[in-house]
Design an enzyme around this catalytic site. Sequence first.
Site, PDB file in Angstrom:
ATOM      1  N   GLY A  29     -29.935  -9.962  32.380  1.00 38.16           N
ATOM      2  CA  GLY A  29     -28.853  -9.779  33.356  1.00 38.16           C
ATOM      3  C   GLY A  29     -28.647 -11.033  34.167  1.00 38.16           C
ATOM      4  N   ASN A  30     -27.973 -10.904  35.283  1.00 37.34           N
ATOM      5  CA  ASN A  30     -27.776 -12.056  36.169  1.00 37.34           C
ATOM      6  C   ASN A  30     -27.720 -11.583  37.625  1.00 37.34           C
ATOM      7  OD1 ASN A  30     -24.858 -11.548  36.945  1.00 37.34           O
ATOM      8  ND2 ASN A  30     -24.681 -11.656  34.711  1.00 37.34           N
TER       9      ASN A  30
END
Length: 219
Positions: A29-30
């Site tokens: 993810g981020n």
Amino acid sequence: MNNLYFQNKKILITAGPTYEKLDPVRFIGNFSTGKMGFALAKTFAENGAEVVLIAGPTCLTIEHPNIQLIAVVSAIEMRDEALKFFSNSDIAVMSAAVADYRPKSFSESKIKKKEDELTIELVKNPDIFKTLGEQKSKHQILIGFALETNNELENARKKLADKNGDAIILNSLNDNGAGFKYDTNKISIILKNGLIFEYSLKTKNEVAQDILQCISDNF
Ligand code: C5P
């Protein structure tokens, strides 16, 4: 701000990160929080627009009679939801930080630690902005974001052309207080016709108002 331009307009917004699952407990993810997209949804709704907000995993909540919140996890899910609503939208704003790649395979059971090195194969995710750009009709306005660290203007202009957008909002990681995690942002808006509007560092709610003003002034 009460801008009649947006009264009853249909708006599609993507927001937040996407999570690309590796196994039942892990993902790629981020750090996107979704704050910019949620601020945009709120501002459009307060100006009388009907908003569909497609959001990746975020701890934000939003309740407004004009906002339909659709929670998704992965880029593929976000793309599928965006495609359901796009043809009926007047304006689409792509503010999500979509993961560029996802794991090639999903492990049904938790991946065990074994060797010192582990290689994960990734495949490219669909580009939602570009997909909508390919389907866009003349009356629709498609706006994206660009988060750049170098050659900012040049890269943002190229992105705008490649994805067939009408405007791109550049936020630079070089500006203190701008981008992920912060409640503030510093943007420039680049229109398809080459015009550039630059703004000072503001709260994301104020930035959302500037974006709406720019849309109603120029489209
Ligand atoms: O190419 P890049 O990821 O820098 O482009 C950013 C813009 O494209 C943002 O508006 C983002 O929401 C959108 N995007 C997308 N789908 C992707 C990647 C980016 O909609 N897979």
